[in-house]
Design a protein around this motif. Structure first.
Motif, mmCIF file in Angstrom:
data_model
loop_
_atom_site.group_PDB
_atom_site.id
_atom_site.type_symbol
_atom_site.label_atom_id
_atom_site.label_comp_id
_atom_site.label_asym_id
_atom_site.label_seq_id
_atom_site.Cartn_x
_atom_site.Cartn_y
_atom_site.Cartn_z
ATOM 1 N N ARG A 164 0.800 -1.230 0.000
ATOM 2 C CA ARG A 164 0.000 0.000 0.000
ATOM 3 C C ARG A 164 0.836 1.285 0.000
ATOM 4 N N GLN A 165 1.984 1.254 0.694
ATOM 5 C CA GLN A 165 2.789 2.477 0.728
ATOM 6 C C GLN A 165 3.399 2.763 -0.642
ATOM 7 N N ASP A 166 3.807 1.693 -1.326
ATOM 8 C CA ASP A 166 4.345 1.867 -2.684
ATOM 9 C C ASP A 166 3.264 2.437 -3.602
ATOM 10 N N LEU A 167 2.035 1.930 -3.405
ATOM 11 C CA LEU A 167 0.919 2.397 -4.232
ATOM 12 C C LEU A 167 0.638 3.882 -3.994
ATOM 13 N N VAL A 168 0.631 4.266 -2.711
ATOM 14 C CA VAL A 168 0.381 5.678 -2.372
ATOM 15 C C VAL A 168 1.455 6.559 -3.002
ATOM 16 N N GLN A 169 2.705 6.118 -2.882
ATOM 17 C CA GLN A 169 3.807 6.900 -3.459
ATOM 18 C C GLN A 169 3.644 7.011 -4.976
ATOM 19 N N GLU A 170 3.281 5.908 -5.591
ATOM 20 C CA GLU A 170 3.103 5.887 -7.056
ATOM 21 C C GLU A 170 1.971 6.830 -7.488
ATOM 22 N N ILE A 171 0.894 6.863 -6.689
ATOM 23 C CA ILE A 171 -0.246 7.741 -7.007
ATOM 24 C C ILE A 171 0.186 9.214 -6.946
ATOM 25 N N TYR A 172 0.923 9.568 -5.903
ATOM 26 C CA TYR A 172 1.366 10.964 -5.781
ATOM 27 C C TYR A 172 2.397 11.326 -6.849
ATOM 28 N N LEU A 173 3.212 10.344 -7.218
ATOM 29 C CA LEU A 173 4.196 10.582 -8.278
ATOM 30 C C LEU A 173 3.468 10.855 -9.598
ATOM 31 N N LYS A 174 2.455 10.042 -9.850
ATOM 32 C CA LYS A 174 1.659 10.208 -11.076
ATOM 33 C C LYS A 174 0.944 11.570 -11.046
ATOM 34 N N ALA A 175 0.405 11.908 -9.889
ATOM 35 C CA ALA A 175 -0.298 13.196 -9.758
ATOM 36 C C ALA A 175 0.669 14.341 -10.038
ATOM 37 N N PHE A 176 1.870 14.261 -9.477
ATOM 38 C CA PHE A 176 2.849 15.338 -9.664
ATOM 39 C C PHE A 176 3.230 15.477 -11.141
ATOM 40 N N ARG A 177 3.459 14.329 -11.795
ATOM 41 C CA ARG A 177 3.867 14.377 -13.209
ATOM 42 C C ARG A 177 2.766 14.938 -14.103
ATOM 43 N N ASN A 178 1.517 14.739 -13.678
ATOM 44 C CA ASN A 178 0.400 15.176 -14.521
ATOM 45 C C ASN A 178 -0.263 16.464 -14.043
ATOM 46 N N LEU A 179 0.302 17.048 -13.008
ATOM 47 C CA LEU A 179 -0.314 18.238 -12.414
ATOM 48 C C LEU A 179 -0.441 19.391 -13.421
ATOM 49 N N ALA A 180 0.535 19.503 -14.287
ATOM 50 C CA ALA A 180 0.511 20.600 -15.269
ATOM 51 C C ALA A 180 -0.680 20.467 -16.210
ATOM 52 N N SER A 181 -1.188 19.245 -16.362
ATOM 53 C CA SER A 181 -2.315 19.041 -17.291
ATOM 54 C C SER A 181 -3.663 19.090 -16.567
ATOM 55 N N PHE A 182 -3.658 19.400 -15.259
ATOM 56 C CA PHE A 182 -4.915 19.504 -14.507
ATOM 57 C C PHE A 182 -5.745 20.652 -15.078
ATOM 58 N N SER A 184 -12.554 20.075 -12.278
ATOM 59 C CA SER A 184 -13.035 19.374 -11.087
ATOM 60 C C SER A 184 -12.152 19.740 -9.901
ATOM 61 N N LYS A 185 -12.545 19.233 -8.731
ATOM 62 C CA LYS A 185 -11.763 19.523 -7.530
ATOM 63 C C LYS A 185 -10.484 18.690 -7.560
ATOM 64 N N LEU A 186 -9.440 19.177 -6.910
ATOM 65 C CA LEU A 186 -8.179 18.432 -6.843
ATOM 66 C C LEU A 186 -8.390 17.061 -6.200
ATOM 67 N N SER A 187 -9.267 17.019 -5.174
ATOM 68 C CA SER A 187 -9.494 15.747 -4.486
ATOM 69 C C SER A 187 -10.165 14.737 -5.423
ATOM 70 N N THR A 188 -11.084 15.214 -6.259
ATOM 71 C CA THR A 188 -11.748 14.323 -7.210
ATOM 72 C C THR A 188 -10.734 13.815 -8.229
ATOM 73 N N TRP A 189 -9.865 14.723 -8.648
ATOM 74 C CA TRP A 189 -8.859 14.382 -9.664
ATOM 75 C C TRP A 189 -7.884 13.319 -9.148
ATOM 76 N N ILE A 190 -7.353 13.533 -7.946
ATOM 77 C CA ILE A 190 -6.402 12.543 -7.412
ATOM 78 C C ILE A 190 -7.146 11.268 -6.999
ATOM 79 N N GLY A 191 -8.425 11.425 -6.649
ATOM 80 C CA GLY A 191 -9.251 10.261 -6.344
ATOM 81 C C GLY A 191 -9.369 9.336 -7.549
ATOM 82 N N GLN A 192 -9.495 9.955 -8.732
ATOM 83 C CA GLN A 192 -9.569 9.166 -9.978
ATOM 84 C C GLN A 192 -8.274 8.391 -10.196
ATOM 85 N N ILE A 193 -7.155 9.073 -9.989
ATOM 86 C CA ILE A 193 -5.850 8.411 -10.172
ATOM 87 C C ILE A 193 -5.744 7.238 -9.197
#
Lengths: 188, 146
Positions: free
Chosen positions: A49-67, A71-80
């Motif tokens: 689970r910790q690896d997964l959480v880290q991977e989700i935030y890494l993905k969010a960071f890499r794609n943040l410029a395309s946000f 929608s709300k940030l929470s909805t967006w990261i929730g989708q990821i």
């Protein structure tokens, strides 16, 4: 800068993209409960689970410029988080929405006493929520804890609003029956 | 309305009371059985809002954000200008030396030696900058650098 207040998602995102560590920490604080709970619930508390959480935030960071700010940030990261967890579940062949035994959703008559919780409400309810099927747990977190609307939950899970409502009704009914049974056993 | 309300209606009473019909609201007001059940659902709904929070127990900013360095970076234009300057120094050297250009290869020729050294340094810097920029571009392509 530490202690900076970001009034809008735009401000926060701009600061993160500028490499401001405190802005990213603020983003984590805003969304951590949602992401960590989704991962924990959907993967059944997997050791990864910790690896997964880290991977989700890494993905969010890499794609943040395309946000797109649609929608709300929470909805967006929730989708990821949701799709990363689904991918993990598929890979590990885990169960996500298992069949719920009919009896657990059957009605339990109300006892004379109104109060369901005599003490330690959070702990008792947490245990009961943890016994729900993973999808129900996730929906409960999104709707009750994160206070997302049915349509926002629909954006994350791609489930129809009617289905979300129906699953939430069932989840709360199971919770109530579970708690009443527990109290009966303990002579409350 | 004499029959008791169903669980869905009672839950709706606690989550979205405005969605409930007037008849259902009236029933809850007068029926002890339904009122007790509705209050139990209300307790559950209120409790769910305040479940213990979970944290990642990871230093996510450290793990996720790339390390920010004050890096030396030259644009393509600057690299081009450096190469041009290097070539210019060589050309100046050749013009100054004329037929004795071969003498540049021997050390200790005063101004001529320093011109050769300057040209070599400029070209080396330009080459390194160009190589570094290409390395950064590849890292970005692999998603290892923002």
């Amino acid at each position: 800068m530490k202690g900076t207040i970001y009034h809008t998602d735009r401000e926060l995102i701009a600061a993160i993209l500028n490499g401001e560590r405190h802005a990213f920490a603020a983003f984590v604080r805003l969304t951590e409960n949602l992401v960590v709970k989704m991962v924990f619930q959907m993967t059944g508390g997997s050791a990864d689970r910790q690896d997964l959480v880290q991977e989700i935030y890494l993905k969010a960071f890499r794609n943040l410029a395309s946000f797109r700010h649609g929608s709300k940030l929470s909805t967006w990261i929730g989708q990821i988080a949701y799709y990363d967890c689904l991918h993990y579940i598929k890979k590990k062949k885990l169960t996500y929405l298992e069949d719920i035994p009919e009896e657990s959703a059957m009605d339990v008559e109300p006892s004379g006493e109104v109060a369901l919780f005599k003490s330690d409400l959070s702990a008792i309810l947490s245990e009961a929520v943890a016994r729900l099927p993973p999808l129900y747990q996730t929906l409960v977190t999104l709707f009750h804890e994160e206070e997302l609307s049915y349509s926002e939950i629909g954006e994350i899970t791609h489930l129809p609003e009617g289905t979300i409502k129906n699953y939430l009704f069932r989840a709360r009914k199971i919770l109530r029956n579970d708690l009443l049974k527990k109290y009966d056993r303990e002579d409350l | 309305m004499n029959e008791h309300l169903g669980d869905n209606e009672l839950q709706q009473y606690t989550v979205e009371p405005r969605e409930l019909s007037q008849a259902a609201l009236t029933h809850i007001a007068i029926c002890e059985h339904c009122r007790v059940k509705a209050q139990q659902y209300a307790q559950i709904t209120a409790g769910l809002k305040h479940l213990p929070k979970m944290t990642a127990e990871l230093d996510l900013p450290i793990l996720v954000l790339p390390i920010k360095r004050e890096s030396f970076s030259l644009s393509g234009l600057a690299v081009g200008a450096l190469i041009f300057a290097g070539l210019l120094v060589i050309a100046a050297g050749i013009a100054a030396m004329g037929p004795d250009f071969r003498a540049l290869l021997s050390v200790g020729q005063g101004l001529r030696f320093y011109l050769l050294l300057a040209a070599a340094l400029i070209l080396l810097t330009a080459g390194s900058a160009s190589y570094y920029n290409e390395y950064k571009r590849q890292l970005k392509k692999m998603g290892l650098l923002s």
